[in-house]
Write a protein that holds these residues in place. Structure first.
Motif, short mmCIF file in Angstrom:
data_model
loop_
_atom_site.label_atom_id
_atom_site.label_comp_id
_atom_site.label_asym_id
_atom_site.label_seq_id
_atom_site.Cartn_x
_atom_site.Cartn_y
_atom_site.Cartn_z
N ASP A 248 0.57 -0.67 0.19
CA ASP A 248 -0.24 -0.01 0.19
C ASP A 248 0.59 1.32 0.24
OD1 ASP A 248 -2.44 -1.50 0.34
OD2 ASP A 248 -2.53 -1.30 2.57
N CYS A 249 2.00 1.25 0.28
CA CYS A 249 2.96 2.98 0.88
C CYS A 249 4.30 2.47 0.23
CB CYS A 249 3.30 2.43 2.11
SG CYS A 249 1.32 2.46 3.47
N TYR B 216 2.44 11.86 7.76
CA TYR B 216 1.78 11.30 6.56
C TYR B 216 0.75 10.92 7.33
CZ TYR B 216 6.56 10.56 5.43
OH TYR B 216 7.56 11.71 4.68
N TYR C 229 -1.80 11.39 3.96
CA TYR C 229 -2.96 9.66 3.71
C TYR C 229 -3.59 9.08 5.11
CZ TYR C 229 1.68 10.08 0.69
OH TYR C 229 2.57 11.07 -0.38
N LEU D 142 -5.24 6.02 4.49
CA LEU D 142 -4.19 4.80 5.18
C LEU D 142 -3.53 4.50 6.76
CD1 LEU D 142 -1.04 5.19 2.79
CD2 LEU D 142 -3.24 3.67 2.32
N CYS E 269 3.64 1.52 7.46
CA CYS E 269 3.58 2.49 5.71
C CYS E 269 3.70 3.66 5.97
CB CYS E 269 1.53 2.42 6.43
SG CYS E 269 1.47 3.73 5.22
N LEU F 91 7.10 4.68 3.48
CA LEU F 91 6.08 6.75 2.67
C LEU F 91 7.97 7.34 2.71
CD1 LEU F 91 2.51 6.71 3.29
CD2 LEU F 91 4.25 6.57 0.94
#
Length: 230
Positions: free
Chosen positions: A90-91, A135, A139, A142, A156, A160
């Motif tokens: 996902d990241c 983050y 996001y 997430l 995550c 990132l």
């Protein structure tokens, strides 16, 4: 002033100039908040020369289940390994190699999601709360829990952050593998501090602190890659 005194003064001046030129630049290695590196584009390329070899330049494996396998073989629990596989899926917008991801985590916390450093860095990728919040805000989809100790959310955010380091260097280096080297080194120091140090391989009070960190990550990354060949 006597000739002897003048001679001593000249020698002291020369010694000071030599020390000024020869002694390495030092940088702080306290955890770096993401505010200091996001969108910080280096003006020049800082070479990192190591004997440990370089990254392959391409993701070795991208499937989350292989990240899970790497993590378990490196000492993670099944629950943590699953979270890392999901975070990698996902990241990771720049598709940084899975073994780099695992190598950084092994170096930072040895897969302990509750780890807290003396400087206040927390979780499996040892993030400062201020970095994690950046983050979380950027996001929100997430980070449903907003929990820095949650292995998925911490991994995550850390991944990132590593991607942001990579993006800060990739336009200023010769190839992808060197950009990844610098991204990993910047995970320790921050892009700006690494750039401003004029990195020469000797940082932090004359010790090869950044190089040692990068070597350790690479050692764990090579071990992780060996798992994928089994």
């Amino acid at each position: 002033m006597s000739l002897q005194m003048w001679s001593l003064l000249v020698l002291l001046t020369i010694l000071i100039l030599i020390l000024w030129v020869v002694l390495p630049v030092t940088v702080s290695v306290d955890p770096v908040a993401a505010e200091t590196i996001i969108m910080s584009k280096p003006a020049k390329y800082c070479e990192i020369s190591l004997n440990a070899g370089v990254w392959t330049g391409e993701p070795s494996r991208s499937a989350p289940f292989l990240v899970e396998k790497m993590a378990i073989q490196a000492g993670a629990s099944a629950t943590v390994a699953l979270a890392l596989g999901n975070a990698y899926r996902d990241c990771n917008p720049n598709e940084l190699p899975a073994e780099v991801f695992i190598g950084v985590i092994k170096t930072e916390s040895n897969f302990n999601p509750k780890d807290v450093s003396y400087a206040g860095a927390k979780g499996i990728m040892q993030l400062l709360p201020s970095t994690f919040r950046i983050y979380l805000k950027a996001y929100p989809s997430l980070f449903s829990k907003g929990d820095i100790f949650d292995p998925y959310e911490n991994a995550c955010a850390g991944l990132l952050y590593l991607n942001d380091n990579y993006e800060a260097w990739v336009g200023h280096v010769k190839d992808r593998s060197k950009a990844i080297d610098l991204a990993v080194a910047s995970y320790l120091t921050g892009v700006t501090k690494l750039k401003n140090s004029g990195y020469s391989g000797r940082i932090y009070d004359g010790n090869n602190y950044v190089s040692n960190y990068l070597n350790k990550v690479k050692t764990y990354a090579r071990s992780a890659m060996q798992v994928t060949a089994r």
